[in-house]
Design an enzyme around this catalytic site. Structure first.
Site, PDB file in Angstrom:
ATOM      1  N   CYS A   1       2.845  44.392  16.969  1.00 48.19           N
ATOM      2  CA  CYS A   1       2.383  43.393  17.853  1.00 48.19           C
ATOM      3  C   CYS A   1       3.236  42.102  17.697  1.00 48.19           C
ATOM      4  O   CYS A   1       4.286  42.210  17.541  1.00 48.19           O
ATOM      5  CB  CYS A   1       0.881  43.511  17.364  1.00 48.19           C
ATOM      6  SG  CYS A   1       0.617  42.860  15.484  1.00 48.19           S
ATOM      7  N   ASN A   2       2.511  40.912  17.849  1.00 41.13           N
ATOM      8  CA  ASN A   2       3.309  39.717  17.773  1.00 41.13           C
ATOM      9  C   ASN A   2       3.829  39.611  16.456  1.00 41.13           C
ATOM     10  O   ASN A   2       5.041  39.466  16.194  1.00 41.13           O
ATOM     11  CB  ASN A   2       2.177  38.558  18.152  1.00 41.13           C
ATOM     12  CG  ASN A   2       3.104  37.489  18.657  1.00 41.13           C
ATOM     13  OD1 ASN A   2       4.206  37.205  18.353  1.00 41.13           O
ATOM     14  ND2 ASN A   2       2.638  36.255  19.314  1.00 41.13           N
TER      15      ASN A   2
END
Length: 233
Positions: free
Chosen positions: A120-121
């Site tokens: 994800c981020n």
């Protein structure tokens, strides 16, 4: 890979504890291997073609909030197979509903001999939650053991409270699914066992009837001989 049912207590504990590598802050920007063929990491790793190729990555599961689509996105579609999931990183987001397609994607990679990166981020909450669910079902662990297993390889993970609640819920879901899958086989074995018992009972009854007929025939034959002897006398 072995499930915990196939492991000794020491093997299970060793699996959960992991390699015990010393964790440094810089490692949060890298990815870590959670299971053979399954890596977990942040956005930074997904932006480097050289890094991805050095890990032998073939599939990338990109999990992002829709607002991050401009940065958290497939970057090398000519080199890797991608799946993108738009997932809100808040406590109300339903992960359980989205997990089956994520699991199928990871399974495809591993079964084909490839390696999947889930990111994800920041690799802190969103992507780790999916990976914990995958580990839980793949290895047969409780939600707590699966969480510890992932955390012992990527120390910086911290799923939000809502995600933790869903991890607990998913443990019951996947175990119930396994039980349902095994029920037809158990039922079939029970039916087969009953049939064998009924066949054995029928065989025993037939044998008893045969012995009764033999006994009656013998008694009748002996009775006839007695009458003949009496007449001769």
């Amino acid at each position: 890979m072995q499930t915990v049912q196939e492991m000794s207590a020491d093997e299970k504990q060793q699996l959960i504890q992991g390699p015990g590598d010393e964790w440094t802050y810089e490692m949060r920007r890298q990815c870590q291997e959670i299971l053979p063929g399954l890596y977990l990491g942040p956005l930074q790793v997904s932006k480097s073609l050289e890094t991805l190729q050095s890990y032998g990555v073939t599939h990338i599961l990109c999990i992002r909030d829709a607002q991050e689509a401009f940065s958290v996105r497939p970057r090398f579609p000519d080199h890797f197979q991608y799946m993108t999931l738009d997932v809100r990183d808040n406590e109300d987001q339903n992960l359980i509903k989205l997990f089956p397609q994520a699991k199928e994607f990871i399974d495809q990679a591993r079964l084909a001999g490839g390696r999947a990166l889930v990111h994800c981020n920041g690799g802190i909450s969103l992507s780790p939650s999916f990976v914990v669910m995958y580990v839980m079902q793949e290895v047969g662990l409780s939600w707590e053991d699966a969480l510890h297993m992932v955390q012992n390889r990527r120390y910086c993970i911290s799923p939000n409270g809502g995600f933790l609640t869903q991890l607990k819920e998913y443990e019951s879901i996947y175990k119930a699914h396994i039980a349902v899958q095994g029920f037809p086989q158990q039922q079939q074995r029970a039916v087969s066992r009953r049939k064998r018992e009924e066949d054995d009972d029928a065989d025993e009854l037939r044998e008893q009837e045969l012995q009764e007929r033999k006994r009656a025939y013998t008694e009748n034959a002996n009775g006839d001989d007695s009458d003949d002897n009496a007449m001769q006398t």
